[in-house]
Motif scaffolding. Sequence first.
Motif, PDB file in Angstrom:
ATOM      1  N   VAL A  95       2.540  -1.305   5.720  1.00  0.00           N
ATOM      2  CA  VAL A  95       2.647  -1.197   4.268  1.00  0.00           C
ATOM      3  C   VAL A  95       2.751   0.279   3.913  1.00  0.00           C
ATOM      4  N   LEU A  96       3.819   0.606   3.212  1.00  0.00           N
ATOM      5  CA  LEU A  96       4.054   1.976   2.774  1.00  0.00           C
ATOM      6  C   LEU A  96       3.942   2.059   1.262  1.00  0.00           C
ATOM      7  N   ARG A  97       3.286   3.066   0.808  1.00  0.00           N
ATOM      8  CA  ARG A  97       3.142   3.328  -0.618  1.00  0.00           C
ATOM      9  C   ARG A  97       4.051   4.515  -0.930  1.00  0.00           C
ATOM     10  N   LEU A  98       5.014   4.294  -1.811  1.00  0.00           N
ATOM     11  CA  LEU A  98       5.950   5.350  -2.183  1.00  0.00           C
ATOM     12  C   LEU A  98       5.702   5.798  -3.617  1.00  0.00           C
ATOM     13  N   ASN A  99       5.450   7.073  -3.775  1.00  0.00           N
ATOM     14  CA  ASN A  99       5.287   7.651  -5.095  1.00  0.00           C
ATOM     15  C   ASN A  99       6.655   7.775  -5.764  1.00  0.00           C
ATOM     16  N   PRO A 100       6.693   7.953  -7.075  1.00  0.00           N
ATOM     17  CA  PRO A 100       7.980   8.149  -7.753  1.00  0.00           C
ATOM     18  C   PRO A 100       8.763   9.302  -7.114  1.00  0.00           C
ATOM     19  N   ALA A 101      10.040   9.083  -6.888  1.00  0.00           N
ATOM     20  CA  ALA A 101      10.980  10.052  -6.309  1.00  0.00           C
ATOM     21  C   ALA A 101      10.725  10.333  -4.826  1.00  0.00           C
TER      22      ALA A 101
END
Length: 158
Positions: A4-10
């Motif tokens: 599971v990867l959490r991607l911040n905006p941009a």
Amino acid sequence: MPLVLRLNPAEKIIINGVVIENTGSLAMLAIRNRGNILRQKDILQLDEASTPALRVYYTLQCLYLFPDEAKAYSEALHQFMNDFEQAAPKSKPIIDALRARVEKGELYPGLKDAKRLIKFEWDLLGKTTEKARMLLQGTEPGKGKQRAMADSDFGDNG
């Protein structure tokens, strides 16, 4: 169990050579099968590979992300490692660990050894590039707390 990867905006990641950018708010991705994945904080651009250790890292990164070009990247990687070791013989333990990883096909863990080489170069020269600092600190500009990487972060087995 998925990754599971959490991607911040941009924020960007590369999965199997494909650049994916989060264009919205916080995003969660579940990767359910094997893939070659690098997060933005670990990605080095060609124009940032301005020192011998960064060239080793960049070439290994390309070998990991673009297996269809393995022959060319592998040859370049071995040349860069040989050149580094010749210029700095005390780097031999790090280079040997990196060579062993590459020979076993452990390219992602090899990036950790390549970061050790960047740290070695930094310690040897007493200076480094901003991107090298970010690779060792695990951050991008303006993205969270920065912490200098210590030798203990690399572990004994890489």
